[in-house]
Design an enzyme around this catalytic site. Structure first.
Site, PDB file in Angstrom:
ATOM      1  N   SER A 110       0.793  -1.232   0.000  1.00 14.45           N
ATOM      2  CA  SER A 110       0.000   0.000   0.000  1.00 14.45           C
ATOM      3  C   SER A 110       0.822   1.278   0.000  1.00 14.45           C
ATOM      4  O   SER A 110       0.309   2.334  -0.346  1.00 14.45           O
ATOM      5  CB  SER A 110      -0.976  -0.008   1.174  1.00 14.45           C
ATOM      6  OG  SER A 110      -0.281  -0.180   2.377  1.00 14.45           O
ATOM      7  N   HIS A 157      -6.051  -3.762  -1.551  1.00 12.47           N
ATOM      8  CA  HIS A 157      -5.879  -2.728  -2.574  1.00 12.47           C
ATOM      9  C   HIS A 157      -5.987  -3.286  -3.995  1.00 12.47           C
ATOM     10  O   HIS A 157      -5.769  -2.551  -4.963  1.00 12.47           O
ATOM     11  CB  HIS A 157      -4.532  -2.012  -2.409  1.00 12.47           C
ATOM     12  CG  HIS A 157      -4.489  -1.116  -1.218  1.00 12.47           C
ATOM     13  ND1 HIS A 157      -4.981   0.170  -1.212  1.00 12.47           N
ATOM     14  CD2 HIS A 157      -4.029  -1.343   0.041  1.00 12.47           C
ATOM     15  CE1 HIS A 157      -4.814   0.714  -0.024  1.00 12.47           C
ATOM     16  NE2 HIS A 157      -4.243  -0.184   0.761  1.00 12.47           N
ATOM     17  N   LYS A 179     -12.642  -0.163   0.869  1.00 14.29           N
ATOM     18  CA  LYS A 179     -11.879   0.615  -0.117  1.00 14.29           C
ATOM     19  C   LYS A 179     -12.706   0.689  -1.416  1.00 14.29           C
ATOM     20  O   LYS A 179     -13.666   1.435  -1.465  1.00 14.29           O
ATOM     21  CB  LYS A 179     -10.492   0.022  -0.309  1.00 14.29           C
ATOM     22  CG  LYS A 179      -9.676   0.002   1.007  1.00 14.29           C
ATOM     23  CD  LYS A 179      -8.224  -0.326   0.795  1.00 14.29           C
ATOM     24  CE  LYS A 179      -7.501  -0.695   2.083  1.00 14.29           C
ATOM     25  NZ  LYS A 179      -7.380   0.397   3.057  1.00 14.29           N
TER      26      LYS A 179
HETATM   27  C1  LIG Z   1      -3.324  -4.290   2.897  1.00 11.39           C
HETATM   28  C2  LIG Z   1      -4.345  -3.869   3.917  1.00 11.39           C
HETATM   29  N1  LIG Z   1      -4.865  -4.799   4.725  1.00 11.39           N
HETATM   30  C3  LIG Z   1      -5.781  -4.477   5.644  1.00 11.39           C
HETATM   31  C4  LIG Z   1      -6.215  -3.179   5.811  1.00 11.39           C
HETATM   32  C5  LIG Z   1      -7.238  -2.867   6.852  1.00 11.39           C
HETATM   33  O1  LIG Z   1      -8.494  -2.811   6.255  1.00 11.39           O
HETATM   34  P1  LIG Z   1      -9.752  -2.352   7.093  1.00 11.39           P
HETATM   35  O2  LIG Z   1      -9.828  -0.865   6.957  1.00 11.39           O
HETATM   36  O3  LIG Z   1     -10.907  -3.069   6.468  1.00 11.39           O
HETATM   37  O4  LIG Z   1      -9.507  -2.783   8.495  1.00 11.39           O
HETATM   38  C6  LIG Z   1      -5.708  -2.183   4.997  1.00 11.39           C
HETATM   39  C7  LIG Z   1      -6.169  -0.793   5.175  1.00 11.39           C
HETATM   40  O5  LIG Z   1      -5.476   0.171   5.055  1.00 11.39           O
HETATM   41  C8  LIG Z   1      -4.727  -2.527   4.025  1.00 11.39           C
HETATM   42  O6  LIG Z   1      -4.199  -1.602   3.227  1.00 11.39           O
END
Ligand SMILES: Cc1ncc(COP(=O)(O)O)c(C=O)c1O
Length: 395
Positions: free
Chosen positions: A181, A209, A240
């Protein structure tokens, strides 16, 4: 020193270093243009609203209907009295979307990652994780009693080393982000699938993502890289591209999901997803299933934005993903640039250590299908201008 003065002095240090994170308040829904309190209207270039669904009328309508027909909340976890027919429907639709057998919903993808490793990997097992995996994966793995090995970001030789080093483990789980990310880079999934098979390891991809973003139909990083259907299991988010609200899930083989329903602590001990979110997410998936033109549009916008910025000498990290990092180096400078950009009507975030490695501070732009060419052109001009002012434009 008392606890509170310790905390206050650390906050002071961050303020002096110019690294304090600021929270700006939006006065409007999330979208390509938002109104920021005290700043007026700006182009949103830092949201995960990849498909522009956060304020989509069909999704808002579905969420309102969800609330009307199924109530505001369930006041329960799933297994006590917090499962409605719509939760089952959403799990089924996610499985169809990913081409998997079964899905389990969580309050967030953070919870999905938190609830995975400690449940399936015990002392006699090993978890092998990319060093740049998301914080929720890192924390989730910390909770597991299994042996832990980290490999260098996307380095397949190092992954092989980690697998060799754990060959005496009962079971091995290899865990990677589909898309990193802070980098916008993709995990080399085709190679990972064959390496995991070769070593008899179980491959899990957090495609937060990638979901709704990559691949012709938005089915994610595996679709993009030609290995759709070959990943053992996924975690991902509803927060997202799929409407941007809340919720996450693990999807994969039925036996894995059955086991998680019995033993995964954030699933067992935290409230069920509210009906509005469930119905909104169903509408987002239905939209994407019917028509993938938003995915195409997102790709066109991303390609245009990356190309234009690069041609103006902005130091963009190469790639295909709508996460577009602009490397700056110094944290205070990256943050100062983001403040200047906001004053010029472009909302983009600056990230520094510890979110990214020391000396690799950056601006991270994120493109949406909802951006028009005019939005992108305005943002590109402002970024190039500010980059020149701060002396980070290529000569
Ligand atoms: C790769 C990844 N995994 C998990 C999450 C967490 O997602 P959530 O907002 O649904 O907890 C994010 C959020 O930024 C993320 O980028």
């Amino acid at each position: 020193m008392s606890l509170l003065s310790t905390l206050a002095s650390e906050l002071d240090q961050m303020a002096q270093a110019g690294t304090l994170k600021r929270e700006l308040a939006l006065k409007t829904p999330q979208g390509p243009i938002v109104e920021v309190e005290g700043k007026g209207e700006v182009i949103m270039l830092t949201s995960n609203n990849y498909l522009g669904l956060a304020d989509h009328p069909a999704i808002i309508e579905a969420a309102a209907k969800g609330e009307h027909d199924f109530g505001y909340g369930l006041a329960s976890v799933r297994f006590i009295c917090g499962t409605q027919t719509i939760h089952r429907q959403l799990e089924g639709k996610i499985s169809e979307f990913f081409g998997t057998e079964e899905t389990i919903l969580y309050g967030s993808c953070w919870n999905a990652n938190e609830g995975l490793f400690q449940t399936i990997a015990l002392e006699q097992d090993a978890i092998i994780s990319d060093e740049l995996n998301h914080a929720s994966i890192i924390d989730g793995i910390r909770l597991a009693k299994a042996r832990k090995e980290r490999y260098k970001n996307r380095d397949m030789n190092d992954l092989r080393r980690a697998l060799d080093a754990t060959k005496d483990a009962r079971n091995r789980v290899v865990m990677t982000d589909g898309v990193f990310s802070m980098e916008g880079s993709l995990a080399p999934l085709p190679e990972m699938v064959s390496i995991a098979r070769e070593h008899g390891a179980f491959l899990v991809v957090d495609d937060s993502h990638g979901t709704g973003v990559l691949g012709k139909r938005g089915r994610g990083t595996p679709e993009e890289l030609g290995v759709f259907g070959k990943i053992d299991a996924y975690t991902s988010t509803l927060g997202k591209a799929l409407g941007g609200s809340h919720g996450g899930f693990t999807t994969g083989p039925k036996v894995l999901v059955d086991y998680l329903r019995q033993k995964s602590r954030p699933y067992l001990f935290s409230n069920t997803l509210p009906p509005a979110v469930v119905m909104g997410s169903l509408a987002a998936l239905a939209l994407l299933e019917k028509d993938s033109s938003l995915v195409t549009r997102l790709r066109e916008n991303t390609t245009y934005f990356r190309k234009q910025l690069t041609s103006k000498g902005v130091n963009v990290r190469e790639g295909i993903h709508p996460i577009v990092p602009i490397l700056i180096g110094d944290t205070a400078k990256a943050i100062a640039m983001s403040i200047e950009l906001l004053d010029r009507g472009v909302y983009v975030s600056g990230f520094g250590f510890p979110v990214v490695p020391q000396g690799q501070a950056r601006l991270r732009c994120q493109i949406s299908a909802a951006h028009t060419r005019e939005h992108l052109d305005r943002a590109i001009a402002a970024i190039a201008d500010v980059a020149q002012k701060f002396g980070v434009l290529a000569a």
